[in-house]
Design a protein around this motif. Structure first.
Motif, PDB file in Angstrom:
ATOM      1  N   THR A 424       0.880  -1.176   0.000  1.00  0.00           N
ATOM      2  CA  THR A 424       0.000   0.000   0.000  1.00  0.00           C
ATOM      3  C   THR A 424       0.912   1.220   0.000  1.00  0.00           C
ATOM      4  OG1 THR A 424      -1.613  -1.200   1.305  1.00  0.00           O
ATOM      5  CG2 THR A 424      -1.902   1.194   1.166  1.00  0.00           C
ATOM      6  N   ASP A 431      -4.133   6.764  -0.848  1.00  0.00           N
ATOM      7  CA  ASP A 431      -3.576   5.411  -0.726  1.00  0.00           C
ATOM      8  C   ASP A 431      -3.990   4.506  -1.888  1.00  0.00           C
ATOM      9  OD1 ASP A 431      -2.422   6.210   1.557  1.00  0.00           O
ATOM     10  OD2 ASP A 431      -3.574   4.917   2.920  1.00  0.00           O
ATOM     11  N   HIS A 432      -3.030   3.700  -2.374  1.00  0.00           N
ATOM     12  CA  HIS A 432      -3.295   2.730  -3.448  1.00  0.00           C
ATOM     13  C   HIS A 432      -2.679   1.405  -3.003  1.00  0.00           C
ATOM     14  CE1 HIS A 432      -4.251   5.960  -6.392  1.00  0.00           C
ATOM     15  NE2 HIS A 432      -3.408   6.633  -5.624  1.00  0.00           N
ATOM     16  N   GLN A 433      -3.328   0.287  -3.390  1.00  0.00           N
ATOM     17  CA  GLN A 433      -2.827  -1.020  -2.970  1.00  0.00           C
ATOM     18  C   GLN A 433      -2.679  -1.926  -4.179  1.00  0.00           C
ATOM     19  OE1 GLN A 433      -4.964  -4.006  -2.730  1.00  0.00           O
ATOM     20  NE2 GLN A 433      -3.314  -5.272  -1.901  1.00  0.00           N
ATOM     21  N   ILE A 434      -1.654  -2.788  -4.151  1.00  0.00           N
ATOM     22  CA  ILE A 434      -1.466  -3.734  -5.265  1.00  0.00           C
ATOM     23  C   ILE A 434      -0.661  -4.940  -4.802  1.00  0.00           C
ATOM     24  CG2 ILE A 434       0.748  -2.958  -6.253  1.00  0.00           C
ATOM     25  CD1 ILE A 434      -0.810  -2.971  -8.986  1.00  0.00           C
ATOM     26  N   ALA A 448       6.018  -3.889  -7.452  1.00  0.00           N
ATOM     27  CA  ALA A 448       4.754  -3.358  -6.910  1.00  0.00           C
ATOM     28  C   ALA A 448       4.766  -1.829  -6.948  1.00  0.00           C
ATOM     29  CB  ALA A 448       4.556  -3.866  -5.480  1.00  0.00           C
ATOM     30  N   LEU A 452       2.217   0.598  -9.241  1.00  0.00           N
ATOM     31  CA  LEU A 452       1.367   1.681  -8.701  1.00  0.00           C
ATOM     32  C   LEU A 452       1.766   3.041  -9.255  1.00  0.00           C
ATOM     33  CD1 LEU A 452       0.933   0.782  -4.917  1.00  0.00           C
ATOM     34  CD2 LEU A 452      -0.752   0.594  -6.744  1.00  0.00           C
TER      35      LEU A 452
END
Ligand code: KIV
Ligand code: ZN
Length: 534
Positions: A424, A431-434, A448, A452
């Motif tokens: 994250t 916030d971005h999650q992958i 990762a 993002l």
């Protein structure tokens, strides 16, 4: 306004036994690929240089970029004791821009240069006479702006002797007050270095009116010896950098020449104005902000420089420290006791320890650092000096208002690949999650980040160092990235190597983002186009 009409202090000629220290960490040092510093870091280093007694600080190359210009002017405004110098090529535009930046200083200096050796003369395609005329015109122009002018014939040590004498004489007549003799490619050797300065002082009319400086590069590992030999020959200004930072093999290291003159004053009877007890602190700060770690066995400031591991040495040291020590650790600002901190150490002890390490914190700063210290002490039984220095570095990286920030990271490893990273990350406050996979935990994490935040930056260097011994040691990770000729280094430390790697990677990306669009058209941020001297 012409500077001769102001009441600024002109630089008086120092006594014959005084050697001026000209520090170029922020110019020649910062110019080395990957050693980029942020604006605030440059200001901080300049403040430390000023405080330690550096006579002249070369603060940057104002024409190179808006960022450089801004940093030099701010450093000039904030300067207290040191002369503030900026670099300019041999053209009016560079010199004017340089003056605009340094003129705010209590004591400003313009440093202008041109390559005078046959190889360098060929670049702007000037013959000997044309170059002589250019030198006359540009030094005269600079001197009309400022009464403290340094002139350098770049690659002096490979310039024909007769031509070097001729151009040095022209520069002196045009108003240069310091003549710097650069060994640009680190080619000279001690005896030759001394003879060259001696020859110039003997042969060039007006030589006794100016100060001769020596500027050595370390390609053959002789920069310190060459600089000291030049002083034997009559030079009274040494150009150097903290930790020997600089292009290729670096420049003469400030700490080496200063301590050599102090410790061997019996055979080198010259002194500097440097407070040597400030050396360790500034060395650590420069290593931290440049991303160039100091090698363990580096003279004066290396981790092992005062370490005595072997039984024979330890025995001798206990009986009499002078058995194996030619200087005391305290002479360079190393505390004799490496008091170990732990989870029971209180706020006052932390404050005292950090002060010892050169970090004087305000109450609110101490509050934040204390929280981090406790978290570290929970994970790690013993917290050493180097752990605290790494922690302070992380703290200042986090204080920058960065666009990208690691929020959460979970990595799954195992003998069966591929490894997976669940990341994250906040981008511009959101916030971005992958989840991403990779060939190993670090590769998965970097993938990762890239998924993002798309970018074309190339990873040039990835380096991991254990800060201290033991399996619970913090890892310091350095990452160097390159994007369209711009280079940025990121660093971070954590007891978890993958977390440190992720933060260092993102730190480098943040710095690249800052650097995007900073360069003036036609000027490379790091490299100098020597062609464009017109
Ligand atoms: O090494 C060199 O010649 C220089 C000049 C710009 C003085 O750094
Ligand atoms: Zn140089």
């Amino acid at each position: 306004m012409n500077d001769h009409e102001t009441d600024r202090p002109a630089m008086p000629k120092p006594p014959r036994d005084r050697v001026l220290i000209f520090d170029t960490t922020l110019r020649d040092g910062e110019q080395s690929p990957g050693a980029t510093m942020t604006h605030d870091e440059k200001l901080e280093i300049a403040g430390l240089l000023d405080e330690m007694g550096v006579d002249i600080i070369e603060a940057g190359f104002p024409i190179a970029s808006e960022g450089d210009f801004h940093a030099v002017s701010e450093i000039a405004k904030l300067s207290r004791n040191s002369v503030i110098c900026g670099l300019a090529r041999a053209n009016f535009k560079d010199i004017d821009r340089c003056w605009e930046a340094v003129k705010h200083a209590r004591a400003p200096r313009i440093h202008t240069f041109i390559g005078t050796s046959p190889l360098h003369r060929a670049i702007p395609n000037l013959d000997r006479d044309q170059m002589a005329e250019r030198i006359h015109d540009t030094v005269t122009h600079a001197r009309n702006l400022c009464d403290n002018i340094q002139w350098s014939p770049m690659d002096a040590t490979r310039t024909e002797e007769d031509y070097l004498c001729r151009v040095v004489e022209i520069a002196i007549k045009a108003g240069a007050t310091t003549i710097n003799i650069p060994d640009t490619v680190g080619y000279t050797a001690p005896r030759e270095s001394a003879d060259l300065i001696r020859m110039l002082i003997e042969k060039v009319p007006g030589a006794d009116e100016v100060i001769f400086a020596t500027h050595c590069h370390n390609d053959l590992g002789m920069a310190t010896a060459n600089a000291l030999a030049a002083v034997e020959g009559g030079a009274r200004q040494i150009e150097c950098t903290i930790n020997g930072l600089g292009e290729r093999a670096g420049n003469t290291a400030l700490e080496e020449v200063v301590m050599a003159l102090k410790v061997r004053n019996d055979i080198m009877p010259w002194h500097t104005g440097i407070d040597t007890t400030k050396i360790m602190n500034i060395s650590r700060r420069v290593a931290a902000v440049s991303g160039f770690a100091v090698q363990f066995n580096k003279a004066i400031v290396g981790k092992n420089a005062f370490a005595h591991e072997s039984g024979i040495h330890q025995d001798g040291m206990l009986k009499n420290a002078e058995t194996f020590e030619i200087m005391r650790p305290s002479d360079v600002g190393l505390s004799d006791t490496n008091l170990v901190m732990g989870k029971h150490s209180g706020r006052a002890a932390l404050r005292a320890k950090l002060k010892d390490l050169g970090f004087d914190l305000a109450d609110n700063q101490l509050k934040d650092v204390f929280v981090r210290f406790k978290a570290l002490a929970d994970r790690k039984k013993e917290v050493y000096d180097d752990d605290l220095v790494a922690l302070m570095r992380d703290q200042s990286a986090d204080e920058q208002s960065d666009r990208l920030q690691i929020k959460k990271l979970r990595v799954v490893c195992g003998t069966e690949g591929p490894q997976t990273a669940d990341l994250t990350m906040s981008i511009d406050g959101k916030d971005h999650q992958i989840e991403a996979t990779g060939d190993g935990p670090v590769d998965a994490t970097f993938n990762a980040v890239k998924a993002l935040f798309q970018h074309n930056a190339r990873l040039q260097l990835y380096q991991v160092h254990a800060v201290t011994e033991g399996t619970d040691a913090q890892a310091t990770v350095s990452v160097r990235m390159e994007e369209e000729g711009r280079i940025a280094t990121g660093q971070s430390a954590d007891t978890d190597t993958v977390v440190a790697s992720a933060k260092a990677y993102v730190n480098a990306l943040n710095r690249l983002l800052v650097r995007r669009g900073q360069a003036e058209p036609g000027y490379d941020v790091k490299g100098v186009s020597y062609k464009d001297v017109g």
